[in-house]
Scaffold this active site. Structure first.
Site, short mmCIF file in Angstrom:
data_model
loop_
_atom_site.label_atom_id
_atom_site.label_comp_id
_atom_site.label_asym_id
_atom_site.label_seq_id
_atom_site.Cartn_x
_atom_site.Cartn_y
_atom_site.Cartn_z
N SER A 1 0.87 -1.18 0.00
CA SER A 1 0.00 0.00 0.00
C SER A 1 0.90 1.23 0.00
O SER A 1 2.12 1.13 0.22
CB SER A 1 -0.85 -0.03 1.27
OG SER A 1 -1.39 1.23 1.57
N TYR B 1 -2.96 -1.01 10.12
CA TYR B 1 -2.89 -1.26 8.67
C TYR B 1 -1.50 -0.90 8.15
O TYR B 1 -0.88 -1.67 7.40
CB TYR B 1 -3.97 -0.43 7.98
CG TYR B 1 -4.07 -0.61 6.48
CD1 TYR B 1 -4.81 -1.65 5.94
CD2 TYR B 1 -3.44 0.27 5.60
CE1 TYR B 1 -4.92 -1.82 4.57
CE2 TYR B 1 -3.55 0.12 4.23
CZ TYR B 1 -4.30 -0.93 3.71
OH TYR B 1 -4.39 -1.09 2.35
N1 LIG Z 1 -8.23 0.18 -2.54
C1 LIG Z 1 -7.11 0.80 -2.27
O1 LIG Z 1 -7.01 2.02 -2.43
C2 LIG Z 1 -5.93 0.03 -1.76
C3 LIG Z 1 -4.74 0.74 -1.61
C4 LIG Z 1 -3.63 0.07 -1.16
C5 LIG Z 1 -3.70 -1.27 -0.89
N2 LIG Z 1 -4.87 -1.95 -1.04
C6 LIG Z 1 -4.84 -3.39 -0.72
O2 LIG Z 1 -5.36 -4.13 -1.81
C7 LIG Z 1 -5.90 -5.37 -1.32
C8 LIG Z 1 -7.30 -5.56 -1.89
O3 LIG Z 1 -8.14 -4.53 -1.41
P1 LIG Z 1 -9.30 -3.87 -2.28
O4 LIG Z 1 -9.09 -2.41 -2.23
O5 LIG Z 1 -9.43 -4.56 -3.57
O6 LIG Z 1 -10.55 -4.13 -1.33
P2 LIG Z 1 -11.73 -5.22 -1.35
O7 LIG Z 1 -12.48 -5.13 -2.61
O8 LIG Z 1 -12.42 -5.00 -0.05
O9 LIG Z 1 -10.94 -6.58 -1.32
C9 LIG Z 1 -10.56 -7.27 -0.17
C10 LIG Z 1 -10.60 -8.74 -0.49
O10 LIG Z 1 -10.06 -9.48 0.59
C11 LIG Z 1 -10.94 -10.55 0.88
N3 LIG Z 1 -10.80 -10.83 2.31
C12 LIG Z 1 -10.86 -9.95 3.33
N4 LIG Z 1 -10.71 -10.56 4.50
C13 LIG Z 1 -10.55 -11.89 4.23
C14 LIG Z 1 -10.36 -13.05 5.03
N5 LIG Z 1 -10.32 -12.96 6.37
N6 LIG Z 1 -10.23 -14.25 4.42
C15 LIG Z 1 -10.30 -14.33 3.07
N7 LIG Z 1 -10.45 -13.27 2.26
C16 LIG Z 1 -10.60 -12.07 2.83
C17 LIG Z 1 -12.32 -10.06 0.49
O11 LIG Z 1 -13.19 -11.11 0.11
P3 LIG Z 1 -14.31 -11.74 1.07
O12 LIG Z 1 -14.94 -10.61 1.83
O13 LIG Z 1 -15.24 -12.48 0.18
O14 LIG Z 1 -13.56 -12.68 1.96
C18 LIG Z 1 -12.01 -9.22 -0.74
O15 LIG Z 1 -11.99 -10.00 -1.91
C19 LIG Z 1 -5.85 -5.27 0.21
O16 LIG Z 1 -4.72 -5.96 0.69
C20 LIG Z 1 -5.70 -3.78 0.46
O17 LIG Z 1 -5.06 -3.50 1.67
C21 LIG Z 1 -6.00 -1.33 -1.47
#
Ligand SMILES: NC(=O)c1ccc[n+]([C@@H]2O[C@H](COP(=O)([O-])OP(=O)(O)OC[C@H]3O[C@@H](n4cnc5c(N)ncnc54)[C@H](OP(=O)(O)O)[C@@H]3O)[C@@H](O)[C@H]2O)c1
Length: 254
Positions: free
Chosen positions: A144, A157
């Site tokens: 991130s 985080y």
């Molecule tokens: N969006 C941003 O701006 C951003 C920026 C930097 C980094 N990130 C990182 O990118 C990654 C994906 O995030 P996103 O933004 O795409 O958000 P998201 O759509 O909320 O994706 C999170 C994913 O993780 C899964 N997940 C969460 N907890 C889990 C658990 N305990 N066991 C299994 N699966 C789990 C969720 O699926 P289920 O709920 O079906 O389990 C979902 O598919 C994360 O690591 C986040 O920190 C995002």
């Protein structure tokens, strides 16, 4: 050699049923890999699998709770049983909870650490024997901007995302001898379920991100297809231990 050809390869994407994970899964699938969508929500995973299959890919949903070691191991075992191999592991599942540091309950701290960081370590450990057996492997860990910056509202985080980069470097050093490349991707501000609430709760966030990002926009999940294919394919065979921002220039804006 086609540096973007992943045919015959099998990829596991944790959190592959939405957001950045699905963006990466789409890229891997279009490059020819079979993709395991590994997450908790069955409906979302079934939808993602149907979409990937609609693009002509082989895809499989496997329910996983990434905070459970047994579940991470079962994910790898199911992948091997159903698809015969495991070449690419994307540790993308993650969560966040925005508060001032003094307001977190210890249980919240542990939940975020286990979901974002311990999970990646457990999945890497579970996948390692199959990659050693295959003589090669690619691991992509999702960090991130909080891997490099701090913010007042995201202490646990940020600790996990800084840890993800150091875990990446340590595994890269340890497993280079096994021809396993381990790299991190650091997303900027991306329009997904994870940031929807923040955009509502943090006044001015929406506009500040656009103003600071040289590309002049929020990122989209599909912005992650290309980096996934590069880090999963032969083009990155001499690239390991890196942390690559995919952020429209956010992290280099002075
Ligand atoms: N969006 C941003 O701006 C951003 C920026 C930097 C980094 N990130 C990182 O990118 C990654 C994906 O995030 P996103 O933004 O795409 O958000 P998201 O759509 O909320 O994706 C999170 C994913 O993780 C899964 N997940 C969460 N907890 C889990 C658990 N305990 N066991 C299994 N699966 C789990 C969720 O699926 P289920 O709920 O079906 O389990 C979902 O598919 C994360 O690591 C986040 O920190 C995002």
């Amino acid at each position: 050699m086609d540096l973007c050809d992943l045919s015959g390869k099998v990829a596991v994407v944790t959190g592959g049923n939405g957001g950045i994970g699905l963006g990466m899964a789409r890229g891997l699938a279009e490059a020819g890999a079979a993709v395991v969508v590994a997450a908790r929500n069955r409906d979302k995973s079934a939808e993602a699998v149907a979409e990937l299959e609609g693009r002509g890919a082989r895809a499989l949903a496997v329910e996983v709770e990434v905070t459970s070691e047994a579940s991470c191991r079962a994910l790898v075992q199911t992948t091997l049983a159903e698809l015969g191999r495991l070449d690419i592991l994307v540790n993308n599942a993650g969560t966040n909870l925005r508060k001032q540091p003094q307001e977190y309950a210890l249980a919240e701290w542990h939940r975020i650490l286990e979901t974002n960081l311990t999970s990646a370590f457990m999945c890497c450990q579970a996948a390692y024997p199959a990659m050693v057996k295959a003589g090669a492997g690619k691991i992509i860990n999702i960090g991130s901007m909080m891997s490099i910056f701090g913010a007042s509202f995201t202490a646990p985080y940020a600790a996990t995302k800084g840890g993800m980069v150091q875990l990446t470097r340590a595994l890269a050093c340890a497993w280079a001898k096994d021809n396993i490349q381990v790299n991190a991707v650091l997303p900027g501000w991306i329009d997904t379920a994870l940031t929807v609430q923040g955009r509502r709760d943090i006044p001015g966030l929406e506009e500040r991100v656009v103003a600071r990002t040289p590309a002049g926009r929020w990122g989209h999940p599909d912005d992650f297809a290309g980096i996934a294919v590069f880090l999963a394919g032969p083009g990155s065979d001499f690239v390991t231990g890196t942390a690559i921002p995919v952020d429209g220039g956010y992290s280099v804006q002075g």
